[in-house]
Structure formats: C-alpha cells, structure tokens
Design an enzyme around this catalytic site. Structure first.
Site, PDB file in Angstrom:
ATOM      1  N   SER A  99      30.684  47.612  37.803  1.00 25.47           N
ATOM      2  CA  SER A  99      31.957  48.311  37.937  1.00 25.47           C
ATOM      3  C   SER A  99      31.818  49.646  38.666  1.00 25.47           C
ATOM      4  CB  SER A  99      32.573  48.483  36.543  1.00 25.47           C
ATOM      5  OG  SER A  99      33.850  49.059  36.641  1.00 25.47           O
ATOM      6  N   ASP A 242      38.051  51.394  41.688  1.00 22.83           N
ATOM      7  CA  ASP A 242      36.651  51.506  41.270  1.00 22.83           C
ATOM      8  C   ASP A 242      35.813  50.457  42.012  1.00 22.83           C
ATOM      9  OD1 ASP A 242      37.463  49.237  39.869  1.00 22.83           O
ATOM     10  OD2 ASP A 242      36.088  49.639  38.218  1.00 22.83           O
TER      11      ASP A 242
HETATM   12 MG    MG Z   1      35.684  48.045  37.058  1.00 31.28          MG
END
Ligand code: MG
Length: 455
Positions: A99, A242
């Site tokens: 992430s 992100d």
């Molecule tokens: Mg993420």
C-alpha cells in the site's frame, strides 16, 4: 516483526523482502494460502514496487504446488483485483502490495471470493497452516497451471463508470488534477476521469517502485504539489492516491487538502440526497461530522476498529451501501464493498456535478471541527505497555474499541493507538474548540513521550 504466531497485520502481511524474509518464506505463504482455499482458481495482481514481480512468482509457485490454477492479472490497483475476484467468480485473490508503506516494504493481501479481504478468523487459519507446516502439496501431475488474465483494468473502469451518472458528470465538464504518487492509479485514474468527460492534469502518474515523486502516502503534508497545481491550472478539484490506489485524498479548487473524514462525509451526504438510507459504516478514528450529517437525515452510523477490512465486513453484515475512513478510504458496495480511490473519485465528481457549488462551498457547509494528527516512533513490543500506562492515569470516559479513545467532553476526543503496520503510535484528536484541541493534544503527547523516554 514478531513472526512466532502472527503474520497478518491490519491490512495483510507486510515485510521487507530480503531483510525480514527471503523468497522461501513467500513461497511457503503461497503454499499456505493455496492449502487454505478450497476452490481451484486464484487470481493474483501486484503493485509497482521493485520487489513485486519476484514476490508474485514465488507466491504463484506456492499456489500451484498446492494444486491451484493461477490467473495472472499483472500490475493493477488493489481494488481492481478485488473487483475481478468478486465479478469473475474466482475462488480467491491475492494482491502483492504494501500500500502506502516506504518502497523497501512489500506485502500480501488475501482476498476472499466476494472480493473482500479475509476475515480475521480466516487469517488465523492461514497462520495455523503456515506455522504448523500443514501444507497440501500436490505431485507433478496435480500441480496447478498458470494463465494470463488481461481484462482486469477494463472491467474495473467499466464498473466504476456504470455506478455513477456519467452523463451528468460529462455535462459539468470538470477540471481535475490527479496525483497518483507513482502508484497503480497511474494505470486507471487518468483514463477513468477522461472517460467521464473531465479535463485532466496528471502529476506523478507514471509507475515508479521507489515512489520518488512524493512518496506512497497521500496526506495534506505530502500533497503540496497537488495543492499548488490545482490553483495553477485553475482546476475544480485535485485528488492524490496511495501506492496501491485504494485510498484517495481530495483538494478543493483553492488548493486546500482535506482528510477523508470530510470527503467521506460529502459523498455520504450526496448518496443520502440520492435516496440512500442504509447505515453508514466508519471507524472510531473518523470525525464526528458524519454523526451530525447522518442524524439530520435519520441515517445510522456504525463505528468499527480502525482498518478497512473491519469496515468491509461490517458493511456486509448490515447491508450497508457506503463506508469510509479518515485516511481516505471510501467503500461503495454497489461497485464493491472495499475501499477504492477510483470509485471515490467518480462519486466525488458526481457529487460536484449535482449542483453548481464548488468543492470548497460544499466543505464550508459541513459542521466545524478541528483536528490534529501526529505519530511517535515506538518499538512494536512496547506499544501495549505505553497504552496501558496512559489508561492508568486517566479518569475520563474511555472507549477501547481500538487503542484508547478518550472523551474529554461531548465534542472533544483523542485516539491513541498503535499502527497495525509500522513501529509507531498514532495520536488523533478532535474538538469543536481550537484551544481545547491544542491542550488535549499536548496532554496526550507529553504522556506518550514521557512513557517512551522511560522505556
Ligand atoms: Mg492502500
């Protein structure tokens, strides 16, 4: 990382390949996941990190050794992989991603057949298989095969467009600045917004496993260039994603970047205006503004532990249409009940297209609360004792759903909780009074710093 009994954190397994673990570990994780899933067909995708291709191959080898057929979807945003796991009836899915974590990290997210991350109970079953080496290994004749699955991105973009009023959005002719943070929304968000008739300006929208643009985490601090660019290009809004494209942080036409509490509440309000009356699910870390907006419209709000997995599962349980997190996660179940930066962007565009108001005017109409967020480095093994230490000196009302939520008065709170993915303790505070906010934040910071100093 303590690997004696736990592999999974808040959001999948996270580690530094070659430092915490070698590829044999990853292969055995593949074997464990392959042993866990009953069905035969598993789809796998990955983010743009440098270590991702090698991890995909090791996991795939483990899955095939456990007899699973691997469908390789390539580099895709995490929600795109989750969507095809759900819509194409795969028996499970895997995303190789860490992430927003720094580039040296990577991780494994395991997706169940409904597209949502596994429940905590299922994660424990995989841990049990791994730690006890209860692998279901197949012989040469029964090992799984590998196939290419190339339509993940197309299916993903189509689903988002089908879940908004694209004609309404096209007619509004919005200008948007997109900062993909060198992450996987580079592959979809510019195209998606162009298909929705927007005039699109892109920043950091090429894949770079080192996230050399502004890092993989979108926050008001890291989105400085986005903020300036929105003003420079005279855009209606900006959005930053992100590293794996499931979170989105927005910026109004004046360059003000705001947290997911506000964008989530605006989208919730828009959906309520469209007739949504199912409960809204969010975490204990989000602002009280959603409670005021929902109360005005007789809609319930349910709060979970921090983590989108908990939000997804609660949404499913309650038949909820919409959920969100303060970090920019928005979950819309008619598309898929997992957080998705692309879907959030389309819903935000739809909200803006529903009136002539600007984004700053919408924000201005929300109830006023002030927030402060900070974090403290703290060894993983000491975090629980710090939390206990703080709890023992306080007399205020405390909510222990996740970490410590201290209610200083009816409209001021602080949340102190260990991060699920990093050696830090996070502190969020909120109040409708700015000086109260400063004083409670200072009180908590001093308590935390003193305890860390004395470790
Ligand atoms: Mg993420």
């Amino acid at each position: 990382m303590n690997i004696n009994s736990k592999l999974f954190g808040t959001n999948g397994i996270r580690f530094i390949p070659g430092d915490d673990y070698d590829l044999e570990f990853v292969l055995n994780i593949g074997l464990s996941i392959g042993t866990f899933f009953r069905g035969a067909d598993i789809v796998i995708g990955y983010d743009g990190r440098r270590s991702s291709p090698s991890l995909v191959n090791a996991i795939s080898a483990g899955l095939m050794e456990a007899g699973k057929n691997v469908f390789a979807a390539g580099m895709v945003p995490t929600p795109a992989l989750q969507l095809i796991t759900q819509n194409s009836n795969f028996d499970g899915g895997i995303v190789i991603t860490a992430s927003h974590n720094p580039p040296q990290y990577n991780g494994v997210k395991v997706i169940s057949t409904d597209g949502i991350e596994l429940s905590r109970k299922d994660e424990s079953l995989i841990e049990e298989i791994y730690f006890n080496h209860k692998y279901n290994r197949k012989n040469w004749n029964d090992v799984g095969q590998i196939h290419t699955y190339s339509s993940a991105l197309d299916n993903y973009i189509d689903s988002i467009i089908n879940n908004v009023d694209s004609t309404l959005i096209k007619n509004r002719k919005l200008k948007i600045v997109i900062d993909s943070g060198n992450g996987t929304q580079s592959l979809s968000a510019p195209l998606l917004t162009e298909l929705l008739g927007c005039n699109v300006v892109t920043l950091n929208s090429h894949i770079d496993g080192n996230f050399s643009g502004r890092g993989g985490e979108p926050t008001p601090k890291t989105l400085d260039l986005l903020s300036k660019s929105v003003i420079e290009y005279d855009a209606d809004l900006g959005v930053g994603y992100d590293g794996d494209g499931d979170r989105s942080i927005f910026c109004d036409e004046n360059g003000n970047v705001f947290w997911g509490d506000k964008s989530g509440t605006l989208i919730a309000q828009h959906l309520i205006n469209k007739g949504m009356n199912s409960p809204i699910v969010t975490t204990i870390a989000t602002s009280q503004i959603i409670d005021y907006v929902a109360l005005d419209n007789h809609v319930d709000v349910h709060r979970t532990k921090v983590g989108s997995v908990d939000v997804s599962h609660k949404m499913k349980e309650l038949d909820s249409i919409f959920g969100f997190e303060e970090n920019g996660g928005c979950l819309y179940s008619p598309h898929i009940a997992v957080r998705d930066g692309g879907m959030a962007t389309a819903l935000m565009l739809e909200m803006l297209s529903s009136s002539e108001k600007s984004l700053s005017e919408h924000i201005e109409m929300l109830p006023k609360f002030y927030q402060l967020k900070t974090k403290f480095s703290c060894p993983v093994e000491s975090r629980a004792s710090i939390i206990d230490g703080i709890s023992s000196v306080l007399t205020e009302k405390i909510d222990t759903t996740d970490g410590l939520k201290i209610w200083w008065d009816d409209s001021s709170w602080s949340l102190i909780r260990p991060s699920g993915t990093e050696p830090i303790i996070r502190l969020f505070s909120e109040s409708n009074n700015e000086s109260q906010l400063e004083s409670v934040t200072k009180r908590c910071s001093t308590l935390i710093e003193d305890l860390i100093k004395n470790l």
